[in-house]
Write an enzyme that holds these catalytic residues in place. Structure first.
Site, mmCIF file in Angstrom:
data_model
loop_
_atom_site.group_PDB
_atom_site.id
_atom_site.type_symbol
_atom_site.label_atom_id
_atom_site.label_comp_id
_atom_site.label_asym_id
_atom_site.label_seq_id
_atom_site.Cartn_x
_atom_site.Cartn_y
_atom_site.Cartn_z
ATOM 1 N N HIS A 143 0.803 -1.230 0.000
ATOM 2 C CA HIS A 143 0.000 0.000 0.000
ATOM 3 C C HIS A 143 0.838 1.285 0.000
ATOM 4 O O HIS A 143 0.552 2.233 0.731
ATOM 5 C CB HIS A 143 -0.949 0.003 1.198
ATOM 6 N N HIS A 217 -9.781 2.095 0.468
ATOM 7 C CA HIS A 217 -9.674 1.001 1.435
ATOM 8 C C HIS A 217 -10.706 1.069 2.567
ATOM 9 O O HIS A 217 -10.371 0.823 3.724
ATOM 10 C CB HIS A 217 -8.242 1.010 2.015
ATOM 11 N N GLU A 348 -11.498 -3.583 -2.899
ATOM 12 C CA GLU A 348 -10.564 -2.580 -3.410
ATOM 13 C C GLU A 348 -10.387 -2.798 -4.909
ATOM 14 O O GLU A 348 -9.776 -3.775 -5.332
ATOM 15 C CB GLU A 348 -9.217 -2.714 -2.698
HETATM 16 C C1 BGC Z 1 -4.561 -6.369 1.980
HETATM 17 C C2 BGC Z 1 -4.296 -7.139 3.247
HETATM 18 C C3 BGC Z 1 -3.762 -6.181 4.269
HETATM 19 C C4 BGC Z 1 -4.763 -5.108 4.498
HETATM 20 C C5 BGC Z 1 -4.229 -4.075 5.456
HETATM 21 C C6 BGC Z 1 -5.559 -5.313 2.287
HETATM 22 O O1 BGC Z 1 -5.767 -4.539 1.153
HETATM 23 O O2 BGC Z 1 -5.010 -7.189 0.952
HETATM 24 O O3 BGC Z 1 -3.380 -8.192 3.019
HETATM 25 O O4 BGC Z 1 -3.469 -6.821 5.459
HETATM 26 O O5 BGC Z 1 -5.055 -4.467 3.296
HETATM 27 O O6 BGC Z 1 -5.199 -3.527 6.175
#
Ligand code: BGC
Length: 384
Positions: A143, A217, A348
């Site tokens: 991310h 998210h 997402e």
């Molecule tokens: C991911 C997860 C991650 C989470 C974090 C998601 O988008 O796929 O693996 O732990 O985000 O909050």
């Protein structure tokens, strides 16, 4: 008319009038055409440690649907939508104040970038040059790295358009930030429409070739944030395949058909139906079934307890379905409510994880002169 009859007639007339007024009023207040009632307001949300003022914007439509967004991380902090009996409820996980967001959290409601999801070991090669990104997840890049777009202050301006009210966010991600090549100028517009849609439009330009994969998210719980798990929600995903991952959630490169596996959501089923067959729970990129480019329905989610329905429409080729597997009840959210394991789910819309290391996946490279664009719409309704 005799006195008694007159009285009965009078009562009848009064009831009819009250009912008629009620119907007209409620028709007016739920009218999806009543754009006049759309509002946007701004209040101070707090300050970052380096003294920058952060605001909280409230978008409201004529149906009473309300979205609160802060320009810190572009975070949606609250999303009030009606349930089957017309009662508004907050369906996204998050916090009551900026201080708690600043203390760190699992990306509640945030904008994600420069690259949503993982890049293996934070390494990739572009035009013959090797790049090393910040690693923040078991030696991988997740991310956007240590300080992704979820942790920066975006400049913000209010949007009033025939389509709805919104918030326009802008951020200049500098060359070298978290290891990425090139300056990236990003604009994200959140728009609340009279049709109970939250539309997100992303655009970005770069002065050097760079990978870009932006997403949103929010953790949704259609029964209400903090009201148990999402295991009874029914989900349909318009995806006939998914990208297989290794133990650290990095794609192996295999794209596998969902048919006959617990990943088959092509017909609605509850999240809980087969989750125990998936190690750790769902945290996978689904390959959307597409016949053409453009905005297309990717997912539909229904919560029987509240009758709330959510649809996700997107221009993206993939959809990360994450069932809040890493939530463990240790986070106290809004109103002191605790978020248990599977207390929220994320959908997402994005390109596939680790695409810069998989030339066979749709490309995530943005070149100078081109414009990155994506649109995702979260649409809310109730099942009648
Ligand atoms: C991911 C997860 C991650 C989470 C974090 C998601 O988008 O796929 O693996 O732990 O985000 O909050």
């Amino acid at each position: 008319m005799r006195n008694r009859d007159r009285k009965i007639f009078g009562v009848f007339l009064a009831i009819t009038l009250i009912l008629a007024t009620g119907v007209t009023l409620s028709a007016r207040s739920t009218s999806k055409e009543n754009k006049g009632a759309m509002e946007i307001t701004k209040e101070e949300f707090g300050h970052t440690p380096d003294g920058r003022t952060v605001n909280l914007y409230t978008l409201k439509n004529a149906n009473g649907m309300t979205v609160k967004i802060t320009n810190y991380g572009g975070i949606v902090t609250e999303l009030m939508v009606p349930d089957g009996s017309g009662r508004l409820g907050d369906i996204v996980l998050g916090f009551d104040n900026l201080k708690e967001y600043l203390a760190g959290d699992p990306y509640f409601g945030a904008l994600i970038g420069r690259y949503g999801n993982r890049i293996a070991k934070g390494k990739f090669t572009l035009d013959g040059k090797a790049y090393s990104l910040a690693t923040n997840n078991n030696g991988n890049h997740l991310h956007g790295g240590i300080k992704g777009y979820d942790k920066v202050v975006w400049s913000a301006s209010e949007v009033r358009s025939p389509e709805g009210v919104g918030l326009k966010l802008n951020y200049l991600s500098k060359d070298g930030e978290e290891g990425y090549p090139g300056n990236l100028n990003i604009t994200v517009v959140y728009l609340l429409t009279p049709m109970n849609e939250l539309k997100i439009d992303y655009a970005a330009t770069a002065d050097r070739p760079t990978p870009v994969n932006l997403t949103h998210h929010s953790y949704f719980n259609l029964a209400g944030a903090g009201k148990g798990t999402i295991l009874d929600h029914e989900v349909m995903l318009n995806a006939d395949a998914y990208t297989v991952v290794d133990a650290s959630l990095i794609p192996t490169g295999e794209i596998r058909k969902v048919s006959g596996t617990p990943f088959d959501f092509t017909k609605p089923k509850t999240i809980g139906a087969e989750i125990s067959k998936v190690e750790g729970g769902y945290d996978h990129n689904f390959v959307l079934t597409r016949k053409a480019y453009g905005l297309q329905m990717a997912a539909r989610v229904y919560d029987p307890t509240s009758a709330r329905l959510m649809e996700v429409w997107t221009t993206e080729p993939g959809l990360q379905f994450y069932t809040g597997n890493f939530l463990d009840g240790s986070i106290k959210g809004k109103c002191g409510l605790v978020y248990p394991k599977n207390g929220g789910f994320c959908l997402e819309a994005q390109h596939y994880p680790d695409s810069p290391n998989h030339p066979e996946f749709p490309s995530t490279i943005l070149n100078p002169g081109a414009t990155y664009r994506q649109q995702t719409v979260y649409r809310f309704d109730i099942k009648k």
